[in-house]
Design a protein around this motif. Sequence first.
Motif, mmCIF file in Angstrom:
data_model
loop_
_atom_site.group_PDB
_atom_site.id
_atom_site.type_symbol
_atom_site.label_atom_id
_atom_site.label_comp_id
_atom_site.label_asym_id
_atom_site.label_seq_id
_atom_site.Cartn_x
_atom_site.Cartn_y
_atom_site.Cartn_z
ATOM 1 N N ILE A 280 0.444 -13.842 14.636
ATOM 2 C CA ILE A 280 0.526 -12.892 13.843
ATOM 3 C C ILE A 280 -0.381 -12.722 12.446
ATOM 4 O O ILE A 280 -0.744 -14.048 11.994
ATOM 5 N N LEU A 281 -0.327 -11.537 11.742
ATOM 6 C CA LEU A 281 -1.860 -11.226 10.857
ATOM 7 C C LEU A 281 -0.605 -10.751 9.499
ATOM 8 O O LEU A 281 0.502 -9.652 9.593
ATOM 9 N N ARG A 282 -0.796 -11.318 8.668
ATOM 10 C CA ARG A 282 -0.069 -10.935 7.122
ATOM 11 C C ARG A 282 -0.991 -10.790 6.595
ATOM 12 O O ARG A 282 -2.135 -10.856 5.775
ATOM 13 N N LEU A 283 -0.581 -8.888 5.982
ATOM 14 C CA LEU A 283 -2.037 -8.139 6.161
ATOM 15 C C LEU A 283 -1.328 -8.538 4.267
ATOM 16 O O LEU A 283 0.066 -7.421 3.454
ATOM 17 N N ASP A 284 -2.267 -8.841 3.330
ATOM 18 C CA ASP A 284 -1.863 -8.788 2.316
ATOM 19 C C ASP A 284 -2.140 -7.811 0.949
ATOM 20 O O ASP A 284 -3.158 -6.650 1.491
ATOM 21 N N ALA A 285 -1.030 -7.390 0.430
ATOM 22 C CA ALA A 285 -1.328 -6.048 -0.932
ATOM 23 C C ALA A 285 -1.282 -4.754 -0.163
ATOM 24 O O ALA A 285 -2.151 -3.764 -0.978
ATOM 25 N N VAL A 286 -0.297 -4.619 0.997
ATOM 26 C CA VAL A 286 -0.157 -3.876 1.612
ATOM 27 C C VAL A 286 -0.420 -2.182 0.501
ATOM 28 O O VAL A 286 0.212 -1.023 0.780
ATOM 29 N N ALA A 287 0.833 -2.952 -0.664
ATOM 30 C CA ALA A 287 1.384 -1.618 -1.524
ATOM 31 C C ALA A 287 0.168 -1.006 -1.754
ATOM 32 O O ALA A 287 0.894 0.049 -2.765
ATOM 33 N N PHE A 288 -0.397 -1.717 -2.511
ATOM 34 C CA PHE A 288 -1.996 -0.878 -3.150
ATOM 35 C C PHE A 288 -3.025 -0.398 -2.129
ATOM 36 O O PHE A 288 -3.554 -0.081 -3.199
ATOM 37 N N LEU A 289 -2.796 0.027 -0.939
ATOM 38 C CA LEU A 289 -3.893 0.350 -0.313
ATOM 39 C C LEU A 289 -4.219 1.551 -0.033
ATOM 40 O O LEU A 289 -5.677 2.440 -0.476
ATOM 41 N N TRP A 290 -3.582 2.957 -0.928
ATOM 42 C CA TRP A 290 -3.906 4.198 -1.443
ATOM 43 C C TRP A 290 -3.584 4.347 -2.994
ATOM 44 O O TRP A 290 -2.715 4.237 -3.504
ATOM 45 N N LYS A 291 -4.843 4.668 -3.560
ATOM 46 C CA LYS A 291 -4.667 5.252 -4.371
ATOM 47 C C LYS A 291 -5.416 6.820 -4.999
ATOM 48 O O LYS A 291 -5.722 7.507 -4.772
ATOM 49 N N LYS A 292 -3.828 6.637 -5.905
ATOM 50 C CA LYS A 292 -3.688 8.160 -6.611
ATOM 51 C C LYS A 292 -3.834 8.969 -7.640
ATOM 52 O O LYS A 292 -2.837 8.379 -9.516
ATOM 53 N N ILE A 293 -4.826 9.380 -7.868
ATOM 54 C CA ILE A 293 -4.730 10.204 -9.878
ATOM 55 C C ILE A 293 -2.744 10.322 -9.864
ATOM 56 O O ILE A 293 -2.875 11.276 -9.668
ATOM 57 N N GLY A 294 -2.450 9.770 -11.303
ATOM 58 C CA GLY A 294 -1.902 10.449 -11.276
ATOM 59 C C GLY A 294 0.018 9.951 -11.018
ATOM 60 O O GLY A 294 1.244 10.013 -11.381
ATOM 61 N N SER A 295 -0.251 8.575 -10.184
ATOM 62 C CA SER A 295 0.660 7.460 -9.493
ATOM 63 C C SER A 295 0.273 6.134 -10.128
ATOM 64 O O SER A 295 -0.353 5.848 -10.924
ATOM 65 N N THR A 296 1.939 5.313 -9.655
ATOM 66 C CA THR A 296 1.177 3.921 -9.894
ATOM 67 C C THR A 296 0.329 2.888 -8.830
ATOM 68 O O THR A 296 -0.632 2.210 -9.569
ATOM 69 N N CYS A 297 -0.238 4.172 -8.305
ATOM 70 C CA CYS A 297 -1.379 3.885 -7.161
ATOM 71 C C CYS A 297 -0.658 2.488 -6.021
ATOM 72 O O CYS A 297 -0.828 1.387 -5.722
ATOM 73 N N GLN A 298 0.751 2.782 -6.407
ATOM 74 C CA GLN A 298 1.582 1.487 -4.825
ATOM 75 C C GLN A 298 2.463 2.555 -4.595
ATOM 76 O O GLN A 298 3.087 3.391 -5.203
ATOM 77 N N ASN A 299 2.599 1.764 -2.956
ATOM 78 C CA ASN A 299 3.692 2.341 -2.360
ATOM 79 C C ASN A 299 3.280 3.291 -1.833
ATOM 80 O O ASN A 299 4.523 4.398 -1.801
ATOM 81 N N GLU A 300 2.422 4.418 -2.075
ATOM 82 C CA GLU A 300 2.145 5.748 -1.532
ATOM 83 C C GLU A 300 1.995 5.818 -0.562
ATOM 84 O O GLU A 300 1.907 4.785 0.818
ATOM 85 N N ARG A 301 2.728 7.267 0.106
ATOM 86 C CA ARG A 301 3.386 7.378 1.606
ATOM 87 C C ARG A 301 1.757 7.219 2.717
ATOM 88 O O ARG A 301 1.600 6.738 3.849
ATOM 89 N N ASN A 302 0.505 7.613 1.632
ATOM 90 C CA ASN A 302 -0.783 7.181 2.784
ATOM 91 C C ASN A 302 -0.943 6.333 3.498
ATOM 92 O O ASN A 302 -1.691 5.648 3.991
ATOM 93 N N ALA A 303 -0.598 5.120 1.625
ATOM 94 C CA ALA A 303 -0.680 3.560 2.516
ATOM 95 C C ALA A 303 0.164 3.363 3.417
ATOM 96 O O ALA A 303 -0.235 2.988 4.127
ATOM 97 N N HIS A 304 1.523 4.060 3.494
ATOM 98 C CA HIS A 304 2.382 3.643 5.014
ATOM 99 C C HIS A 304 1.532 4.235 5.999
ATOM 100 O O HIS A 304 1.708 3.192 7.336
ATOM 101 N N LEU A 305 0.935 5.431 5.912
ATOM 102 C CA LEU A 305 -0.321 5.817 7.213
ATOM 103 C C LEU A 305 -0.995 4.842 7.657
ATOM 104 O O LEU A 305 -0.752 4.855 9.211
ATOM 105 N N ILE A 306 -1.843 4.314 6.899
ATOM 106 C CA ILE A 306 -2.671 3.114 7.048
ATOM 107 C C ILE A 306 -2.176 2.581 7.689
ATOM 108 O O ILE A 306 -2.424 2.248 9.391
ATOM 109 N N LEU A 307 -0.593 2.142 7.459
ATOM 110 C CA LEU A 307 -0.244 0.722 8.131
ATOM 111 C C LEU A 307 0.405 1.461 9.873
ATOM 112 O O LEU A 307 -0.442 0.309 9.986
#
Length: 651
Positions: A280-307
């Motif tokens: 089992i691989l524990r993927l650390d800090a996955v909520a932060f994977l995608w950065k977008k200006i104008g957002s909190t840079c957390q829980n972005e849709r593209n972060a989910h697409l990466i996962l």
Amino acid sequence: MYEQVSHSLLNNILDDLKPEIRRQDIRHFYTRLGANFYAIYSLFFTLYGQRDDFKTQMLRLVETMAKGYIARSAELEQSDIAREQDHNWFLSQQWVGMALYTNGFADNLADLADKTQYFQELGINMVHIMPILMCPTGKSDGGYAVSDFRQIDDRLGTLNDLRRLAEEFRKRDILLVLDIVLNHTSDEHEWAQKAINGEQRYQDYYFVFGNREVPDMFEQSMPEIFPESNPGNFTWNEAMQKWVMTVFHNYQWDLNYSNPEVFVAMLDIILFWANQGVDILRLDAVAFLWKKIGSTCQNERNAHLILQLMKDCCQVTAPGVLFIAEAIVTPVEMIKYFGEDAIIAKECEIAYNATLMALLWDGIATQNARLLYQGVKNLPAKLERATWLNYVRCHDDIGFGFDDNDIRAAGYDPYAHRQFLVNYFSGQFEGSPARGMVFMHNETTGDARISGSMASLVGLEAGQETNDQALIDNAVKKIVLLHSLILSFGGIPLLYNGDALGVINDYSYRDDPHKSNDNRWIHRPKINWERAELRKKQGTTEYVLFNAMKKMIAIRKETSAFADFNNRELVDIDNQHLLCYLRFDHQRPSERVLVVANFAASPQYLDLALLRSKGIDPFTRFVDLYSGRQPAQYDRHIVLQGFQFYWLTQI
């Protein structure tokens, strides 16, 4: 699914594979690749299809998966096939985990391998080893600032030591869990060093800017993670004369996943560790994977697409390997890390139930279950073939990120209640036995978190200091109570190193200059194995706790209703001090366990008439699975003593 465009590309890719790959007998790989390719192509195209090098990067992606498959041992391939055939294997009640630091539980990886008997003695069969990869001295963030993703920290051992440990675990049917830090690297990582030396290719692995214009745009909407020690989200690098995004610490550079080279490189690392025998691989800090200006840079849709893309690719090469999402976010966001718009998990099969953890601590501080009930009631249903990781303590701080609406529904003011919790667990509230410490107090918002070991937070340390046996006894009851809930809630329970022995705060971190500015080290203990022997001596706190845990774990494994198939029903029993829920066997719904927990120090009663709508006769007699005895029962009422729990089945 067959789709002409993607499969035409796949045919071209297979023709262009390197000869050393095409010569291999990789029948299972091709079968899985064909089944998953349309999803992989679609996700990769959504993320990177606008780039001129899209087809080149797709070829690299497939080659990376193929090389990972070729490097996979026959033993691991057989494990993959077995888990494909029994795809719900991890939802069983048989699994019980423990999280630990290698050099906290043991001296090093070799010593850890020699101590596996302890896990079997307690009943643990899933072990999460906290970060062990190469990291700098001092600037390590507890191992989460990685300077080499393929090397073990030489203070802990070697790659061969890890392979031996994985082999030892497999012999004993223990799952090995390992961290992969996806969001960032250390500034001493080879990629960062090449970026510092001016290589544009590697500067493109990160978020690097020549002036403050773009960073200032990001900062307008990005929150601060460590406002006291590392304010802001960017750090000036003198050697480059440029700004670098550093969301966590100034020595942790955020990776830029809008660059497909970063994705392929990190997938290669995931497959490398899967091939070392990690289950089992524990993927650390996955909520932060995608950065977008104008957002909190957390829980972005593209972060989910990466996962999703990582999961699809891993299923081609190593389908027996599971992902844990380390995303400590609100329940409505957390549930998305299983996969949105899906029936079965398509991102991570396992996610931390941080909401339950925080709610349990609220129950301890308030001695009632109002907010706990409200929060559990509003916890979104998980997907099929996905499960929660339920825990009371971990290596990190405790945050009280409950939903404000739940707090109000429980009758509290959100701001005032959080202040109370911080004061209670830091021992500042009158009468509190807790010995925690405030972590990362934010002067602007008033927000704060708590550090401290479980034993110290429930009053064991205070009881031992004052030789107050009543306080000690209550602390032990609270520890057992909390574990009774994570063991019966539905999901994989995760114990923390030292909690089965009642290990209290470790203040020695203050003497270490590399740790003294981070009070989370107070609850990252070094186990004293001489003292741990007290678990075998009747009359000691260690004996009482260890044997209570051991007994609960054994009963859990024998109770099919504790498996995780969305087979839990919360019950409103009109007593604010009690939490009550039904667990039932998903194949035999009539086989049920009634879980009741009393968060008050005083005795409480459960009115069984309130369970009539659940098909329970109020005059039914029960037996407690844990004690083996019938509970104190009068007329239609069951009595629970202070901080007592029951796992009840009908006679």
